[in-house]
Design an enzyme around this catalytic site. Structure first.
Site, PDB file in Angstrom:
ATOM      1  N   SER A 138       0.848  -1.192   0.000  1.00  0.00           N
ATOM      2  CA  SER A 138       0.000   0.000   0.000  1.00  0.00           C
ATOM      3  C   SER A 138       0.881   1.238   0.000  1.00  0.00           C
ATOM      4  CB  SER A 138      -0.880   0.004   1.257  1.00  0.00           C
ATOM      5  OG  SER A 138      -1.512   1.244   1.440  1.00  0.00           O
ATOM      6  N   TYR A 151      -2.673  -0.810  10.454  1.00  0.00           N
ATOM      7  CA  TYR A 151      -2.701  -1.361   9.094  1.00  0.00           C
ATOM      8  C   TYR A 151      -1.476  -0.869   8.333  1.00  0.00           C
ATOM      9  CZ  TYR A 151      -4.002  -1.673   4.140  1.00  0.00           C
ATOM     10  OH  TYR A 151      -4.005  -1.916   2.781  1.00  0.00           O
TER      11      TYR A 151
END
Length: 240
Positions: A138, A151
């Protein structure tokens, strides 16, 4: 790396980025194996794919991923591309959350430890052929994002592991790719304004191009700018 006539496993392949990647590989004549927790969602995804099958199961559970790895090796011996796309994220503020430890445990397990173990289980098989492992991280692995703090940390850990794995296997037949999407318009990112993100097909398209060109880092959209800043800074440091 060739992008046709492969056998491709995609975790989290029933929706979002995973499904778009599955569609792209399916359209190019590859055999596609999608994985997810929900059989109904898998069945609906298969209706959109050609030459595809599904393996239901929760990779975040150790005995489930062992079962899935064994099924892949036994029933799909031509498997040569593994795409670790499934992820887990919780949206909260570290300043007022009293459950961050428990949430972080789940994210680290799904987004990091599961991928290490699953790759370890399949690596002896993959080393026997021209193959690839694709880890989806990400933009948050580069720049922490407050609404998804742990996360982001789990994806940073996965990015570091991916780079180490690539270096360890550089003299083998296994290529290691990392896809770094920005915000993507999927149900996964609804809580953080996913409707403002790029379409998941853009991620799939970038991955196919990168595979063909053996481009191991695959930044998508805004991540290209962020990664470029990081790489420029590292280059300057190396010159000093």
């Amino acid at each position: 790396m060739k992008t046709t006539n492969n056998t491709v496993f995609i975790s989290g392949g029933s929706a979002g980025i995973g499904l778009e990647i599955a569609k792209s590989f399916s359209e190019k004549g590859n055999k596609v194996i999608i994985n997810g927790r929900n059989q109904e969602r898998l069945d609906k995804a298969l209706e959109q794919l050609e030459n595809a099958v599904a393996i239901q199961g929760d990779l975040s559970i150790e005995n489930e991923r062992i079962r899935i790895a064994n099924e892949l090796i036994q029933n799909h011996p031509d498997l040569n591309i593994v795409i670790n796309n499934a992820g887990e994220a919780y949206y909260y503020n570290l300043a007022n959350n009293t459950n961050s430890y428990e949430l972080a445990k789940k994210e680290i397990n799904t987004n990091y430890l599961t991928i290490i173990h699953f790759t370890e289980l399949l690596l002896p098989h993959l080393l026997q052929k021209d193959s690839a492992v694709v880890n989806v991280t990400s933009i948050a692995s580069l720049v922490s994002y407050a609404p998804v703090p742990t996360y982001a940390a789990s994806k940073a850990a996965l990015r570091s592991y991916t780079q180490s794995l690539r270096n360890a296997l550089k003299e083998t037949s296994v290529k290691i790719f990392e896809v770094l999407p920005p915000l993507v318009n999927t149900s996964f990112s609804t809580e953080i304004g996913g409707e403002n993100g790029i379409p998941p097909k853009e991620v799939a398209d970038e991955l196919l191009i990168a595979l063909e060109q053996n481009q191991f880092d695959v930044p998508v959209g805004q991540t290209k700018v962020v990664l470029g800043v990081f790489q420029e800074a590292l280059a300057k440091l190396s010159q000093n």
